[in-house]
Design an enzyme around this catalytic site. Structure first.
Site, PDB file in Angstrom:
ATOM      1  N   ASP A   1       0.865  -1.006  -0.154  1.00 25.42           N
ATOM      2  CA  ASP A   1       0.074  -0.046  -0.106  1.00 25.42           C
ATOM      3  C   ASP A   1       0.971   1.161  -0.024  1.00 25.42           C
ATOM      4  OD1 ASP A   1      -2.448   1.608   0.370  1.00 25.42           O
ATOM      5  OD2 ASP A   1      -1.885   1.606   2.489  1.00 25.42           O
TER       6      ASP A   1
ATOM      7  N   ASP B   1      -0.188   5.034   1.019  1.00 22.59           N
ATOM      8  CA  ASP B   1      -0.473   6.239   2.052  1.00 22.59           C
ATOM      9  C   ASP B   1      -0.096   5.558   3.542  1.00 22.59           C
ATOM     10  OD1 ASP B   1      -1.081   8.744   0.245  1.00 22.59           O
ATOM     11  OD2 ASP B   1      -2.251   7.228  -0.395  1.00 22.59           O
TER      12      ASP B   1
END
Length: 224
Positions: A12, A14
């Site tokens: 991922d 953020d």
């Protein structure tokens, strides 16, 4: 899955690669409290990992009104996040060593994020890490964002690796649900304030930061 079969790591973005979650949440808080809505920061944390249009729709469903402009809210948040990344964005602890460790283990690398292409470009440019990734997959134009597993499944398919041979690295519950639904191994790295949340028990592995990843890869990639 047999841990010796690990062939890829999918990150991922953020909150995993770049410390951007606080500015996402601050931008949401500014918009919502500016409309006079009684929102707390704990409530805003529930949207972590969602795609920006889904964030706006989430709040609209809770507080429907004729003057709730979901598109304007999304545009404002994206503008704030990109400005922050370009000016002050910093890598999360352990990012560079973790990416190098993946390469040293001969693993393919993917990025699976709910963020838009503009934000992805800003992050990869700021951190100078684009060259590490074999595949970059955004949920921006997919029918569903996280917690739906599609962004992870598409990333694995583009890598040419079966989902069960991928390790997904996440920081949010929505992302963790997506990775588990894709039937991947999972490493959760929650924010400091959320590390004791019992819901992380559904992850295969939990760590304080990415400095734990090289040792984990040593275990997962070692022949049994």
């Amino acid at each position: 899955m047999e841990t010796s079969q690990l062939q890829a790591v999918i990150f991922d973005m953020d909150g995993v690669l770049i410390d951007s979650e606080p500015v996402w949440q601050q931008a949401e808080f500014d918009v919502l409290t500016g409309k006079g809505l009684p929102i707390t920061r704990n409530e805003i944390a529930q949207t972590t990992g969602l795609r920006i249009d889904e964030v706006a729709q989430y709040w609209y469903r809770l507080f429907p009104s004729d003057d709730f402009d979901t598109a304007a809210m999304a545009d404002y948040i994206i503008e704030q996040v990109i400005h922050y990344i370009r000016q002050d964005g910093t890598a999360m602890t352990g990012v560079y060593d973790a990416l190098r460790a993946c390469r040293q283990q001969g693993l393919k690398l993917g990025l699976a994020t709910s963020s838009s292409s503009d934000i992805i470009d800003a992050v990869l440019e700021k951190l100078q890490i684009r060259e590490f990734f074999d595949v970059i997959q955004s949920a921006e134009h997919l029918p569903y964002g996280k917690p739906h597993p599609e962004v992870y499944l598409r990333c694995a398919a583009a890598l040419g690796i079966a989902p069960g041979k991928c390790l997904a690295v996440e920081d949010s519950l929505n992302g963790l649900i997506a990775a588990r639904a894709a039937r991947m191994q999972t490493l959760i790295i929650p924010s400091v304030s959320q590390q004791q949340d019992p819901r992380w028990a559904v992850a295969h592995h939990q760590a304080v930061d990415l400095r734990a990843l090289p040792a984990l890869l040593q275990r997962l990639c070692s022949p049994r």
